[in-house]
Design an enzyme around this catalytic site. Structure first.
Site, PDB file in Angstrom:
ATOM      1  N   TYR A  23       0.863  -1.469  -0.092  1.00 35.31           N
ATOM      2  CA  TYR A  23      -0.238   0.000   0.003  1.00 35.31           C
ATOM      3  C   TYR A  23       0.919   1.286  -0.110  1.00 35.31           C
ATOM      4  CZ  TYR A  23      -3.735  -3.222   1.433  1.00 35.31           C
ATOM      5  OH  TYR A  23      -4.706  -4.273   1.242  1.00 35.31           O
TER       6      TYR A  23
ATOM      7  N   HIS B 137      -4.468   6.177  -1.551  1.00 30.88           N
ATOM      8  CA  HIS B 137      -5.097   5.895  -0.121  1.00 30.88           C
ATOM      9  C   HIS B 137      -4.148   6.425   0.770  1.00 30.88           C
ATOM     10  CE1 HIS B 137      -9.164   5.365   0.929  1.00 30.88           C
ATOM     11  NE2 HIS B 137      -8.945   3.986   1.503  1.00 30.88           N
TER      12      HIS B 137
ATOM     13  N   TYR C 273      -5.169  -0.229   9.792  1.00 25.82           N
ATOM     14  CA  TYR C 273      -5.856  -0.051   8.553  1.00 25.82           C
ATOM     15  C   TYR C 273      -6.790   1.189   8.334  1.00 25.82           C
ATOM     16  CZ  TYR C 273      -3.506  -4.288   7.027  1.00 25.82           C
ATOM     17  OH  TYR C 273      -2.341  -4.994   6.861  1.00 25.82           O
TER      18      TYR C 273
ATOM     19  N   ASN D  30      -9.716   1.777   7.492  1.00 19.74           N
ATOM     20  CA  ASN D  30     -11.238   1.665   7.962  1.00 19.74           C
ATOM     21  C   ASN D  30     -11.409   1.340   9.456  1.00 19.74           C
ATOM     22  OD1 ASN D  30     -11.607   1.887   4.988  1.00 19.74           O
ATOM     23  ND2 ASN D  30     -12.284  -0.250   4.819  1.00 19.74           N
TER      24      ASN D  30
ATOM     25  N   ASN E 183     -14.148   6.113   4.417  1.00 21.87           N
ATOM     26  CA  ASN E 183     -14.435   4.972   5.396  1.00 21.87           C
ATOM     27  C   ASN E 183     -13.544   5.223   6.762  1.00 21.87           C
ATOM     28  OD1 ASN E 183     -16.692   3.501   4.530  1.00 21.87           O
ATOM     29  ND2 ASN E 183     -15.110   2.344   3.271  1.00 21.87           N
TER      30      ASN E 183
END
Length: 187
Positions: free
Chosen positions: A15, A20, A64, A66, A112
């Site tokens: 990631y 994001h 993470y 969310n 989120n």
């Protein structure tokens, strides 16, 4: 005065370069500009930076995206930081690449990570700084887009915008969200 500055992203090398994770990138740049570095701690990587008599606790949650609220709640309580001294930095697909949008409060807008933070701290009345990552993706492919990597051209734009985001964060801690919005939302 103490502030909690949270950059949203996802942990893991897969990631690291995704859209994001722009919140992590902003905090990495702020830490570097402040001659500090992150250490792994409970629910995230933490660094402490100082600016004009203010202390900024920089947090990159390891929960993470969310589930970011768990880390935010923990560090708010641990450092005794009031909600008005919290700033969350996140990506925004509704803004052109590199655009800065600061707000004193608001809805999650489909994000989120912001939604979970609001749930965990019990309010949407926290400042949020959005970093535009563009929205050039086919309908229904939002997840693939935000978890995709920036183009070489976008990376150049981001590199030139990071200093502005650092300046805006520092401004938030010294003159507050209102004046910072007036100055930086126009750039």
């Amino acid at each position: 005065m103490k502030y909690l500055i949270v950059g949203l992203g996802n942990i893991g090398v897969e990631y690291a370069e995704t859209r994001h994770n722009i919140g992590f990138k902003v905090l990495d740049a702020l830490a570097e500009a402040s001659n500090t570095s992150f250490t792994t701690s409970r629910y995230g990587d933490i660094a402490e930076a100082r600016w004009k008599g203010r202390t900024m606790v920089l947090l990159k949650p390891s929960t993470y995206m969310n589930l970011s609220g768990k880390a935010v709640r923990y560090w708010m309580d641990a450092e005794k930081i009031p909600v008005e001294n919290i700033l969350i930095i996140s990506d925004d697909i509704a803004l052109p690449i590199g655009t800065l949008r600061l707000r004193p409060k608001g809805s999650a807008g489909g994000h989120n990570g912001l939604k979970n933070i609001a749930e965990m701290i019990g309010t949407e009345e926290f400042a949020r700084m959005r970093f535009g990552v563009g929205g050039d993706f086919p309908r229904g492919h939002q997840v693939d887009y935000v978890l995709g990597e920036f183009s070489a051209e976008d990376k150049e734009v981001i590199a030139t915008r990071l200093k502005t985001f650092i300046d805006a964060i520092r401004s938030f801690t010294t003159v507050g969200v209102g004046q910072t919005m007036n100055f930086f939302n126009k750039k």
